[in-house]
Design an enzyme around this catalytic site. Structure first.
Site, mmCIF file in Angstrom:
data_model
loop_
_atom_site.group_PDB
_atom_site.id
_atom_site.type_symbol
_atom_site.label_atom_id
_atom_site.label_comp_id
_atom_site.label_asym_id
_atom_site.label_seq_id
_atom_site.Cartn_x
_atom_site.Cartn_y
_atom_site.Cartn_z
ATOM 1 C CB SER A 136 -0.955 -0.083 1.044
ATOM 2 O OG SER A 136 -1.366 1.403 1.468
ATOM 3 C CE1 TYR A 149 -4.214 -1.775 4.735
ATOM 4 C CE2 TYR A 149 -3.188 0.079 4.714
ATOM 5 C CZ TYR A 149 -3.617 -0.867 3.810
ATOM 6 O OH TYR A 149 -3.814 -1.039 2.540
#
Length: 254
Positions: A136, A149
């Site tokens: 990401s 995350y």
């Protein structure tokens, strides 16, 4: 353009919906033989033309069984797409429950180890082997109030670069894909959670997110799938160890 992927044997984790489904469908449209796994039974029921199994990628034994069965059924493996991931908790680090941290790293990072360790022998036998790990943009710039995350996605990049060095001599390339703001329900849920946390409207949070993006539009799952096809094809044979952003030139995740 014929990418030469007909008969290419591919496994996609979390491939029954969202980005994973777009990647799986794209490979299938090129004539590849695709197997997907997912935890969403309803989404798995919509999968056509591909083998599909319910698997929790954080369950190491279940993953090992799935990988062995899939590789045997396909007669080998040419490409592993580690797409599975969860958003994890939103909040200040002092407020995040340890279980939320553990679950996020288990699904977003450790799952990639779980699948890759079972795939290497088969990939060594391929004439065009690749591993594609979904990271990401949070794995490059960090993400306030989303520390589990971001930590997992930074870990994916380190894992990917290590695989490239280790497996390159065996003809296996490894790359990480770093999406930015991706169109879909998952991104909306993330922005909604942040809106509630900040006490502002969804539209305000969305505008704030795009204020750091040069191309002010959502990335589509198909754009991510297109990049995966190139990297898995022979045309991408010298691309390895890279963290490739598909993010519209996002400078910061607000």
């Amino acid at each position: 353009m014929d990418l030469g992927l007909k008969g290419h044997r591919v496994i996609v984790t979390a491939g029954a919906s969202g980005i994973g489904r777009a990647i799986a469908d794209a490979f299938r449209s090129e004539g590849a033989v695709v197997t997907v796994c997912d935890v969403d039974e309803a989404a798995l029921a919509t999968v056509e033309g591909m083998a599909a199994a319910k698997v929790d990628v954080a369950d190491r034994d279940a993953v090992a069984a799935f990988m062995a069965q899939s590789i045997e059924a396909m007669g080998g493996l040419d490409c592993l797409v580690n797409n599975a991931g969860i958003a994890g908790p939103t909040g200040g680090v002092e407020d995040i429950a340890p279980d939320g941290w553990d679950d996020t790293l288990a699904v977003c990072l450790t799952s990639q180890f779980n699948t890759t360790r079972c795939a290497v022998d088969a990939l060594k036998a391929s004439g065009n082997a690749s591993i594609l790990n979904l990271s990401s943009l949070a794995g490059r710039v960090g993400f306030a109030m989303r520390s589990p995350y971001a930590a997992a996605k930074w870990g994916v990049i380190g894992f990917t670069k290590s695989l490239a060095l280790e497996l390159g001599p065996h003809g296996i390339r490894a790359n990480a894909i770093l999406p930015g703001l991706v169109a879909g329900d998952r991104q909306r849920r993330v922005l909604e959670a942040k809106s509630q946390r900040l006490g502002q409207t969804f539209e305000e949070t969305e505008a704030q997110a795009f204020s750091h993006v040069s191309i002010k539009e959502y990335v589509t799952p198909q754009q991510i799938a297109d990049q995966c096809l190139f990297l898995a094809s022979y045309r991408g044979r010298t691309t390895s160890g890279q963290a490739i952003s598909i993010c519209g030139d996002t400078q910061k995740l607000a």
